[in-house]
Design an enzyme around this catalytic site. Structure first.
Site, PDB file in Angstrom:
ATOM      1  N   LYS A 220       9.174 -50.905  -2.997  1.00 37.61           N
ATOM      2  CA  LYS A 220       9.957 -51.923  -3.975  1.00 37.61           C
ATOM      3  C   LYS A 220       9.550 -53.432  -3.727  1.00 37.61           C
ATOM      4  CE  LYS A 220      14.401 -49.078  -3.288  1.00 37.61           C
ATOM      5  NZ  LYS A 220      14.436 -49.438  -4.570  1.00 37.61           N
TER       6      LYS A 220
ATOM      7  N   ARG B  60      17.800 -38.365  -4.971  1.00 37.72           N
ATOM      8  CA  ARG B  60      17.653 -37.318  -6.034  1.00 37.72           C
ATOM      9  C   ARG B  60      17.362 -36.169  -5.121  1.00 37.72           C
ATOM     10  NH1 ARG B  60      14.847 -39.450 -11.179  1.00 37.72           N
ATOM     11  NH2 ARG B  60      16.157 -41.358 -10.348  1.00 37.72           N
TER      12      ARG B  60
END
Length: 496
Positions: A279, A353
């Site tokens: 990130k 996920r």
């Protein structure tokens, strides 16, 4: 803060401060009118001067009001009497608590719960007083060596109801409000805790402590157990971290033995660097909030345990870090999930996920009546809905309606987004059963589509709380959402 219920005359309360409401058009609430009579029109004169106009959230503090036992009287604007609704009522409560917090008013009495609100009873109004007071006075100062302003704040708040016959309902509302406030505060504390403290092991310890204090069952599965289960997707996320993963399983078993449980699944990434798909550095500290799904499940369990809710509920929390060391999963790697389905990892920052899908497969063993997963899953959901509503997806219309209704009731709203088959091809992979991302278009939807492939054996809903779980900027901090929504949903399931 201590709360109590009482019915009594406002002018006779020997408190540091008494709180009463005033409407627009210079109209008093019943309690304010009683103070006006006791003071020979003193409050009426104040209203005529225009020092307070009665608009929602306006306040005026009065000292040494004649004929009133309390040292101070706080007038709080309620807006137009006919338009007083849930939102304006909570706005008035927040304004009152904020004003009291600026005083050294340790012992206060509020008469705002006596004020009628459309379609709301005494219990609801009392519960709102408690919830708003707890939320407004919440502080996370564990690592601060000095308090902000030295003010003591409110230590005791006496909530008044109009008649003695209302006391029982008020006590019920007090219990509801305190239980929810405890759950929300617990979730906030976990979310706000620094990631070098709030590790997967710490979350497991908190779950164990909660089970002991609130009569829950808990099981913590270690890495070896997770490997035996074949949770290759979950393990792919954690392999770059020195912190061991945990699979936490909580059970609140207060329903009939024959009753199938509701299962809550919470994403517990205690820190998310993005892995190899690193990130940007700006605001990366906020990635400690990537475990707010897990925190909300734990907070909800605390609330329903304190309410002794007659329902069977299971909480499943896969928790780990997502770090970029030499063992970390790479873009292009293929993982095998517990379900046997294979996943091509195109972006290691789409890790939530990957741990949730194995938890959803694990949920099958409980033969659930419904499964709701909660996750700070996608930035795309923030773009779509901002910070006001959580994103809701479901494979069952009736379950989605239940959650939407619970969110509206709890003032913790969600908005349903599509889960159409049209989006599924975006997850196609040349090398595995599916990819873990579906491109920029409809990112929150394709993330939900990914999860739906592991939730085909039961009624399932997914809450994307990326925009609602915490606030940034000056008010940076966890919100405790969606504990109110989930608690209300479970109350409705329990018939309460």
């Amino acid at each position: 803060m201590e709360f109590s219920i009482k019915s009594g005359a406002p002018e006779k309360q020997r408190k540091d401060c008494v709180v009463v409401g005033v409407f627009e058009a210079r109209k008093f609430s019943d309690a304010a009118a009683a103070l006006d009579r006791a003071s020979d029109g003193y409050l009426g004169n104040i209203l005529r001067t225009g020092d307070i106009d009665g608009k929602p959230g306006s306040t005026l503090l009065l000292h040494s009001v004649p004929g009133v036992a309390a040292g101070r009287v706080l007038l709080v604007g309620l807006g137009k009497e006919r338009e007083l609704n849930e939102r304006s009522y909570r706005q008035a409560l927040r304004a009152a608590v904020k004003a009291l917090g600026s005083l050294d008013a340790a012992d206060a009495a509020t008469f705002l719960a006596e004020v009628p609100v459309k379609k709301r009873d005494v219990a609801w109004r009392v519960a709102q007083v408690v919830e708003v007071a707890a939320d407004s006075t919440y502080r996370f100062d564990r690592f601060k060596t000095k308090t902000a302003n030295g003010k003591k704040g409110i230590a005791k708040l006496q909530v008044h109801v109009a008649q003695r016959s209302d006391v029982a309902a008020g006590e019920a509302g007090l219990r509801q409000g305190k239980a929810l406030a405890a759950g929300v505060s617990f979730a906030k504390d976990l979310g706000n805790l620094a990631p070098n403290y709030c590790t997967p092991t710490y979350l497991a310890e908190q779950a164990k402590a909660l089970s002991k204090s609130h009569g829950l069952q808990v099981e913590v599965l270690e890495k070896a157990d997770i490997e035996k289960l074949g949770m290759g997707s979950f393990l792919g996320v954690t392999q770059g971290s020195v912190q061991p993963p945990k699979l936490i399983v909580l059970q609140h078993k207060k329903g009939k033995k024959s009753q199938k449980p509701v299962v809550l699944v919470g994403k517990g990434i205690t820190f998310d660097t993005g892995g190899i798909s690193l990130k940007p550095g700006a605001d990366m500290d906020e990635m400690k909030y990537d475990m707010c799904g897990a925190a909300s499940v734990l907070g909800t369990f605390k609330a329903i345990a304190e309410l002794d809710l007659p329902l069977n509920v299971v909480g499943i929390i896969p928790t780990c870090e997502n770090m970029p060391d030499g063992n970390a999963t790479r873009p292009g790697d293929v993982l095998t999930s517990m379900s046997g389905q294979t996943i091509e990892v195109l972006n290691t920052d789409a890790e939530g996920r990957l741990i949730l899908c194995d938890a959803l497969t694990y949920a099958e063993r409980f033969e659930p009546q419904a499964v709701v997963d909660v996750a700070t899953l996608t930035g795309a959901c923030v773009i779509a809905l901002g910070h006001h509503a959580s994103g809701l997806f479901s494979n069952k219309d009736s379950l989605a309606e239940e959650l939407l209704e619970a969110g509206n009731e709890a003032q913790d709203r969600a908005w349903r987004l599509p889960l159409w088959d049209d989006y599924q091809p975006q997850l196609d992979s040349n090398f595995a059963d599916m990819a873990n991302i579906g491109g920029r278009a409809g990112g929150s939807i394709t993330a939900a589509c990914f999860l739906s492939r592991f939730a085909k054996k039961y009624d399932w809903a997914h809450l994307d709380i990326a925009g609602t779980a915490w606030k940034s900027g000056k008010e940076k901090g966890a919100t405790g959402r969606p504990v109110p929504l989930l608690t209300e949903f479970l109350k409705q399931r329990a018939g309460q």
